[in-house]
Design a protein around this motif. Structure first.
Motif, PDB file in Angstrom:
ATOM      1  N   SER A 208      39.292  22.405  46.861  1.00  0.00           N
ATOM      2  CA  SER A 208      39.510  21.302  47.776  1.00  0.00           C
ATOM      3  C   SER A 208      38.884  21.680  49.111  1.00  0.00           C
ATOM      4  O   SER A 208      39.176  22.746  49.662  1.00  0.00           O
TER       5      SER A 208
ATOM      6  N   ILE B 236      37.805  20.895  53.141  1.00  0.00           N
ATOM      7  CA  ILE B 236      38.173  20.161  54.349  1.00  0.00           C
ATOM      8  C   ILE B 236      37.253  20.617  55.468  1.00  0.00           C
ATOM      9  O   ILE B 236      37.116  21.824  55.730  1.00  0.00           O
TER      10      ILE B 236
ATOM     11  N   ALA C 239      38.142  15.896  52.679  1.00  0.00           N
ATOM     12  CA  ALA C 239      38.749  15.422  53.915  1.00  0.00           C
ATOM     13  C   ALA C 239      37.980  15.958  55.111  1.00  0.00           C
ATOM     14  O   ALA C 239      37.310  16.988  55.031  1.00  0.00           O
TER      15      ALA C 239
ATOM     16  N   THR D  17      38.741  16.472  59.370  1.00  0.00           N
ATOM     17  CA  THR D  17      39.687  16.378  60.472  1.00  0.00           C
ATOM     18  C   THR D  17      38.933  16.489  61.788  1.00  0.00           C
ATOM     19  O   THR D  17      38.146  17.413  61.981  1.00  0.00           O
TER      20      THR D  17
ATOM     21  N   GLU E 260      34.980   6.914  55.471  1.00  0.00           N
ATOM     22  CA  GLU E 260      35.975   6.419  54.519  1.00  0.00           C
ATOM     23  C   GLU E 260      35.307   5.675  53.369  1.00  0.00           C
ATOM     24  O   GLU E 260      35.773   5.752  52.225  1.00  0.00           O
TER      25      GLU E 260
ATOM     26  N   VAL F 173      35.831   9.952  51.945  1.00  0.00           N
ATOM     27  CA  VAL F 173      36.353  11.085  52.707  1.00  0.00           C
ATOM     28  C   VAL F 173      37.647  10.671  53.407  1.00  0.00           C
ATOM     29  O   VAL F 173      37.687   9.664  54.119  1.00  0.00           O
ATOM     30  N   ARG F 174      38.721  11.436  53.190  1.00  0.00           N
ATOM     31  CA  ARG F 174      39.971  11.198  53.921  1.00  0.00           C
ATOM     32  C   ARG F 174      39.809  11.731  55.341  1.00  0.00           C
ATOM     33  O   ARG F 174      39.387  12.875  55.531  1.00  0.00           O
ATOM     34  N   VAL F 175      40.128  10.919  56.315  1.00  0.00           N
ATOM     35  CA  VAL F 175      39.924  11.291  57.711  1.00  0.00           C
ATOM     36  C   VAL F 175      41.268  11.425  58.411  1.00  0.00           C
ATOM     37  O   VAL F 175      42.186  10.630  58.188  1.00  0.00           O
ATOM     38  N   ALA F 176      41.384  12.451  59.251  1.00  0.00           N
ATOM     39  CA  ALA F 176      42.574  12.631  60.082  1.00  0.00           C
ATOM     40  C   ALA F 176      42.130  12.935  61.505  1.00  0.00           C
ATOM     41  O   ALA F 176      41.069  13.535  61.728  1.00  0.00           O
TER      42      ALA F 176
END
Length: 297
Positions: free
Chosen positions: A143, A145, A172, A174, A207, A211-214
Protein backbone atom coordinates in the motif's frame (compact mmCIF):
# COMPACT_ATOMS: atom_id res chain seq x y z
CA UNK A 1 -10.84 5.59 25.11
CA UNK A 2 -9.37 8.76 26.68
CA UNK A 3 -6.40 9.40 28.93
CA UNK A 4 -5.74 12.51 31.00
CA UNK A 5 -2.66 14.69 30.44
CA UNK A 6 -1.64 18.17 31.67
CA UNK A 7 -3.22 19.47 28.43
CA UNK A 8 -6.54 17.73 29.10
CA UNK A 9 -8.14 14.55 27.79
CA UNK A 10 -6.62 12.98 24.67
CA UNK A 11 -7.26 9.77 22.77
CA UNK A 12 -5.43 6.78 24.21
CA UNK A 13 -3.31 5.46 21.34
CA UNK A 14 -3.75 2.24 19.42
CA UNK A 15 -0.62 3.00 17.39
CA UNK A 16 3.11 3.23 18.08
CA UNK A 17 5.74 5.15 16.11
CA UNK A 18 9.35 4.06 16.54
CA UNK A 19 12.00 6.39 15.19
CA UNK A 20 14.66 3.85 14.38
CA UNK A 21 17.26 6.26 13.08
CA UNK A 22 18.65 9.51 14.43
CA UNK A 23 18.55 11.21 11.03
CA UNK A 24 15.15 11.96 9.54
CA UNK A 25 15.40 15.15 7.43
CA UNK A 26 12.47 14.29 5.14
CA UNK A 27 9.94 14.13 7.95
CA UNK A 28 7.00 16.44 8.59
CA UNK A 29 8.61 18.59 11.25
CA UNK A 30 6.62 19.02 14.43
CA UNK A 31 7.67 19.21 18.05
CA UNK A 32 9.48 15.90 18.32
CA UNK A 33 13.02 16.27 19.68
CA UNK A 34 16.00 15.10 17.64
CA UNK A 35 17.29 11.91 19.30
CA UNK A 36 20.93 11.66 20.25
CA UNK A 37 21.42 8.31 18.47
CA UNK A 38 19.73 5.57 16.47
CA UNK A 39 18.10 2.61 18.21
CA UNK A 40 19.75 -0.83 18.23
CA UNK A 41 17.74 -3.97 17.62
CA UNK A 42 17.42 -4.94 21.27
CA UNK A 43 15.88 -1.63 22.28
CA UNK A 44 13.40 -1.71 19.41
CA UNK A 45 12.30 -5.25 20.33
CA UNK A 46 11.97 -4.29 24.00
CA UNK A 47 9.72 -1.35 23.17
CA UNK A 48 7.58 -3.40 20.80
CA UNK A 49 7.07 -5.95 23.57
CA UNK A 50 6.27 -3.21 26.10
CA UNK A 51 3.62 -1.54 23.95
CA UNK A 52 1.93 -4.77 22.91
CA UNK A 53 1.50 -5.96 26.51
CA UNK A 54 -1.75 -5.06 28.34
CA UNK A 55 -1.10 -2.74 31.28
CA UNK A 56 -2.69 0.11 33.27
CA UNK A 57 -1.03 2.44 30.71
CA UNK A 58 -3.60 1.39 28.11
CA UNK A 59 -4.54 -1.17 25.52
CA UNK A 60 -1.89 -2.95 23.42
CA UNK A 61 -1.09 -1.14 20.19
CA UNK A 62 -2.50 -2.57 16.97
CA UNK A 63 -0.29 -0.81 14.41
CA UNK A 64 3.33 0.30 14.24
CA UNK A 65 5.08 3.04 12.23
CA UNK A 66 8.82 2.72 11.65
CA UNK A 67 10.68 5.89 10.64
CA UNK A 68 14.09 7.38 10.09
CA UNK A 69 16.49 7.70 7.18
CA UNK A 70 18.15 4.36 6.55
CA UNK A 71 15.35 2.32 8.13
CA UNK A 72 14.64 0.60 4.82
CA UNK A 73 18.17 -0.79 4.59
CA UNK A 74 18.62 -1.87 8.21
CA UNK A 75 19.64 -5.55 8.32
CA UNK A 76 17.33 -6.09 11.30
CA UNK A 77 14.20 -4.69 9.63
CA UNK A 78 12.75 -8.13 8.90
CA UNK A 79 13.41 -9.25 12.50
CA UNK A 80 11.73 -6.11 13.90
CA UNK A 81 8.66 -6.52 11.71
CA UNK A 82 8.39 -10.25 12.47
CA UNK A 83 8.51 -9.53 16.20
CA UNK A 84 5.78 -6.91 15.88
CA UNK A 85 3.54 -9.30 13.97
CA UNK A 86 4.21 -12.05 16.49
CA UNK A 87 3.00 -9.70 19.21
CA UNK A 88 -0.33 -9.13 17.48
CA UNK A 89 0.43 -5.99 15.46
CA UNK A 90 -1.82 -6.05 12.41
CA UNK A 91 -0.26 -3.28 10.31
CA UNK A 92 3.32 -2.06 9.93
CA UNK A 93 4.01 1.15 8.01
CA UNK A 94 7.44 2.36 6.91
CA UNK A 95 8.04 6.10 6.60
CA UNK A 96 10.93 6.37 4.15
CA UNK A 97 12.93 9.30 2.80
CA UNK A 98 14.77 10.15 -0.40
CA UNK A 99 17.92 8.65 1.10
CA UNK A 100 16.16 5.26 1.21
CA UNK A 101 15.24 5.16 -2.47
CA UNK A 102 18.00 2.78 -3.59
CA UNK A 103 17.23 0.29 -0.81
CA UNK A 104 13.52 0.48 -1.55
CA UNK A 105 14.05 -0.05 -5.26
CA UNK A 106 16.25 -3.12 -4.79
CA UNK A 107 14.10 -5.06 -2.30
CA UNK A 108 10.54 -5.12 -1.04
CA UNK A 109 10.54 -4.18 2.66
CA UNK A 110 8.51 -6.63 4.82
CA UNK A 111 5.87 -4.03 5.71
CA UNK A 112 2.26 -3.40 4.76
CA UNK A 113 2.48 0.22 3.69
CA UNK A 114 5.10 2.65 2.43
CA UNK A 115 4.89 6.41 3.00
CA UNK A 116 7.22 8.40 0.78
CA UNK A 117 7.62 12.18 0.51
CA UNK A 118 7.13 13.83 -2.86
CA UNK A 119 9.35 16.86 -2.41
CA UNK A 120 8.88 19.88 -4.65
CA UNK A 121 9.95 23.50 -4.45
CA UNK A 122 13.12 25.50 -4.03
CA UNK A 123 14.75 22.89 -1.80
CA UNK A 124 14.80 20.46 -4.70
CA UNK A 125 12.71 17.64 -6.10
CA UNK A 126 12.79 13.88 -5.78
CA UNK A 127 9.88 13.29 -8.14
CA UNK A 128 11.66 11.10 -10.69
CA UNK A 129 13.20 8.78 -8.10
CA UNK A 130 10.05 8.73 -6.00
CA UNK A 131 7.96 7.81 -9.03
CA UNK A 132 10.24 4.84 -9.73
CA UNK A 133 10.04 3.56 -6.14
CA UNK A 134 6.31 4.13 -5.74
CA UNK A 135 5.61 2.26 -8.97
CA UNK A 136 7.80 -0.66 -7.91
CA UNK A 137 6.29 -0.74 -4.41
CA UNK A 138 2.79 -0.76 -5.83
CA UNK A 139 3.72 -3.62 -8.19
CA UNK A 140 5.11 -5.55 -5.19
CA UNK A 141 1.77 -5.34 -3.43
CA UNK A 142 2.57 -2.61 -0.92
CA UNK A 143 0.00 0.00 0.00
CA UNK A 144 1.63 3.24 -1.12
CA UNK A 145 1.03 6.72 0.28
CA UNK A 146 2.63 9.90 -1.05
CA UNK A 147 3.06 12.87 1.26
CA UNK A 148 3.70 16.44 0.09
CA UNK A 149 4.34 19.41 2.34
CA UNK A 150 2.32 22.53 1.60
CA UNK A 151 5.23 24.95 1.97
CA UNK A 152 5.08 28.26 0.16
CA UNK A 153 7.93 27.43 -2.21
CA UNK A 154 6.14 24.26 -3.33
CA UNK A 155 2.72 25.63 -4.23
CA UNK A 156 3.60 26.45 -7.84
CA UNK A 157 5.05 22.94 -8.30
CA UNK A 158 2.34 20.84 -6.67
CA UNK A 159 0.83 19.93 -10.02
CA UNK A 160 3.97 17.92 -10.83
CA UNK A 161 3.76 16.01 -7.56
CA UNK A 162 0.09 15.26 -8.18
CA UNK A 163 0.83 13.93 -11.68
CA UNK A 164 3.57 11.66 -10.33
CA UNK A 165 1.23 10.32 -7.64
CA UNK A 166 -1.50 9.56 -10.16
CA UNK A 167 0.83 7.95 -12.72
CA UNK A 168 2.55 5.84 -10.06
CA UNK A 169 -0.75 4.36 -8.97
CA UNK A 170 -0.42 5.37 -5.33
CA UNK A 171 -3.31 4.40 -3.12
CA UNK A 172 -3.39 7.73 -1.30
CA UNK A 173 -1.83 11.17 -1.25
CA UNK A 174 -1.65 13.40 1.81
CA UNK A 175 -1.08 17.14 1.63
CA UNK A 176 0.33 18.36 4.95
CA UNK A 177 0.44 21.96 6.10
CA UNK A 178 3.67 22.86 7.95
CA UNK A 179 3.42 22.41 11.70
CA UNK A 180 4.86 25.01 14.10
CA UNK A 181 8.24 23.93 15.43
CA UNK A 182 9.12 24.51 19.09
CA UNK A 183 6.11 26.79 19.43
CA UNK A 184 7.19 29.09 16.61
CA UNK A 185 5.36 29.51 13.32
CA UNK A 186 7.10 27.90 10.37
CA UNK A 187 8.64 30.44 7.98
CA UNK A 188 7.52 28.10 5.18
CA UNK A 189 3.82 28.29 6.07
CA UNK A 190 1.78 30.12 3.38
CA UNK A 191 -1.61 31.73 4.11
CA UNK A 192 -4.30 29.02 3.94
CA UNK A 193 -6.36 30.80 1.23
CA UNK A 194 -3.38 30.51 -1.14
CA UNK A 195 -3.08 26.82 -0.34
CA UNK A 196 -6.74 26.07 -0.88
CA UNK A 197 -6.81 27.90 -4.23
CA UNK A 198 -4.10 25.53 -5.50
CA UNK A 199 -5.58 22.35 -4.00
CA UNK A 200 -9.01 23.09 -5.45
CA UNK A 201 -7.47 22.68 -8.91
CA UNK A 202 -5.33 19.62 -8.14
CA UNK A 203 -7.61 17.35 -6.16
CA UNK A 204 -10.41 16.58 -8.66
CA UNK A 205 -7.97 14.99 -11.20
CA UNK A 206 -6.32 12.99 -8.41
CA UNK A 207 -9.63 11.60 -7.22
CA UNK A 208 -10.66 10.88 -10.80
CA UNK A 209 -7.49 8.76 -11.06
CA UNK A 210 -8.58 6.73 -8.02
CA UNK A 211 -6.20 8.36 -5.50
CA UNK A 212 -7.58 8.88 -1.97
CA UNK A 213 -6.69 12.39 -0.88
CA UNK A 214 -6.31 13.75 2.65
CA UNK A 215 -5.42 17.22 3.92
CA UNK A 216 -3.68 17.46 7.29
CA UNK A 217 -2.64 20.41 9.44
CA UNK A 218 -5.53 22.71 8.50
CA UNK A 219 -8.88 22.99 10.32
CA UNK A 220 -12.04 21.90 8.55
CA UNK A 221 -13.45 25.44 8.51
CA UNK A 222 -10.57 26.56 6.27
CA UNK A 223 -10.97 23.72 3.77
CA UNK A 224 -14.17 25.07 2.25
CA UNK A 225 -15.67 22.62 -0.23
CA UNK A 226 -12.83 20.18 0.52
CA UNK A 227 -13.70 19.79 4.21
CA UNK A 228 -14.56 16.13 3.54
CA UNK A 229 -10.81 15.55 3.05
CA UNK A 230 -9.91 16.70 6.54
CA UNK A 231 -10.43 14.65 9.66
CA UNK A 232 -9.11 13.82 13.09
CA UNK A 233 -5.52 12.68 13.40
CA UNK A 234 -5.19 9.49 15.41
CA UNK A 235 -3.00 9.71 18.48
CA UNK A 236 0.04 7.46 18.88
CA UNK A 237 2.89 6.69 21.21
CA UNK A 238 6.21 8.13 20.02
CA UNK A 239 9.45 6.30 20.84
CA UNK A 240 13.01 7.25 20.00
CA UNK A 241 16.38 6.46 21.57
CA UNK A 242 15.84 9.08 24.29
CA UNK A 243 12.14 8.41 24.95
CA UNK A 244 11.52 4.72 25.53
CA UNK A 245 9.11 2.50 27.46
CA UNK A 246 7.49 4.52 30.30
CA UNK A 247 9.21 7.69 29.00
CA UNK A 248 7.62 7.49 25.55
CA UNK A 249 5.87 10.61 24.32
CA UNK A 250 2.24 10.97 23.37
CA UNK A 251 2.09 12.49 19.89
CA UNK A 252 -0.81 14.60 21.25
CA UNK A 253 -0.05 16.70 23.26
CA UNK A 254 3.69 16.10 23.83
CA UNK A 255 4.77 16.50 20.19
CA UNK A 256 1.87 18.41 18.63
CA UNK A 257 -0.80 20.49 20.38
CA UNK A 258 -3.86 21.67 18.46
CA UNK A 259 -6.09 24.52 19.62
CA UNK A 260 -9.86 24.87 19.55
CA UNK A 261 -11.85 27.98 20.43
CA UNK A 262 -15.32 28.66 21.77
CA UNK A 263 -16.69 28.77 18.22
CA UNK A 264 -15.70 25.14 17.73
CA UNK A 265 -18.34 24.03 20.23
CA UNK A 266 -21.04 25.08 17.77
CA UNK A 267 -19.38 23.73 14.61
CA UNK A 268 -21.02 20.82 12.80
CA UNK A 269 -17.54 19.51 11.90
CA UNK A 270 -16.12 19.70 15.43
CA UNK A 271 -16.09 15.94 16.01
CA UNK A 272 -13.98 15.29 12.90
CA UNK A 273 -11.58 18.23 13.14
CA UNK A 274 -8.29 18.58 15.05
CA UNK A 275 -8.56 22.35 15.35
CA UNK A 276 -5.52 24.45 14.49
CA UNK A 277 -2.36 25.91 15.96
CA UNK A 278 -2.59 28.95 18.24
CA UNK A 279 0.64 30.28 16.74
CA UNK A 280 -0.90 30.59 13.29
CA UNK A 281 -4.15 32.02 14.61
CA UNK A 282 -2.17 35.05 15.78
CA UNK A 283 -1.36 35.88 12.14
CA UNK A 284 -4.12 38.13 10.77
CA UNK A 285 -3.63 37.01 7.16
CA UNK A 286 -4.10 33.35 8.09
CA UNK A 287 -7.74 33.62 9.14
CA UNK A 288 -9.58 32.52 12.23
CA UNK A 289 -11.53 29.49 13.38
CA UNK A 290 -15.25 29.65 12.70
CA UNK A 291 -18.25 27.41 13.24
CA UNK A 292 -19.45 25.60 10.12
CA UNK A 293 -23.22 25.42 10.06
CA UNK A 294 -25.24 22.45 8.88
CA UNK A 295 -26.43 22.84 5.27
CA UNK A 296 -29.98 24.05 4.87
CA UNK A 297 -32.52 21.34 4.10
Amino acid sequence: MLTWTPAGAVERPKALQVRLQRSYPGRVRAGAPVPTRSMPTGEVIENLTFFTTPSPRGRPVESVVLSGVGAASRPDLAEIVAHARGRGVGRVTLHAGVEDLDALASARPPVDALVLPLQVGESGSNLADAARVLTAARAAGLSTIANTLLVGSALSSLAGAARVAARSGVGAMTFTYPFPVDGAASSEAPPPPRVMAVLAELIPPLEAAGVRVAIRGLPSCMLGGLSRLGGRTGNRWYVDADHQLEKALLFFPDVVAFHKGEECRFCTLNERCDGWFATYLRRPAFGRLRAVEAPAT
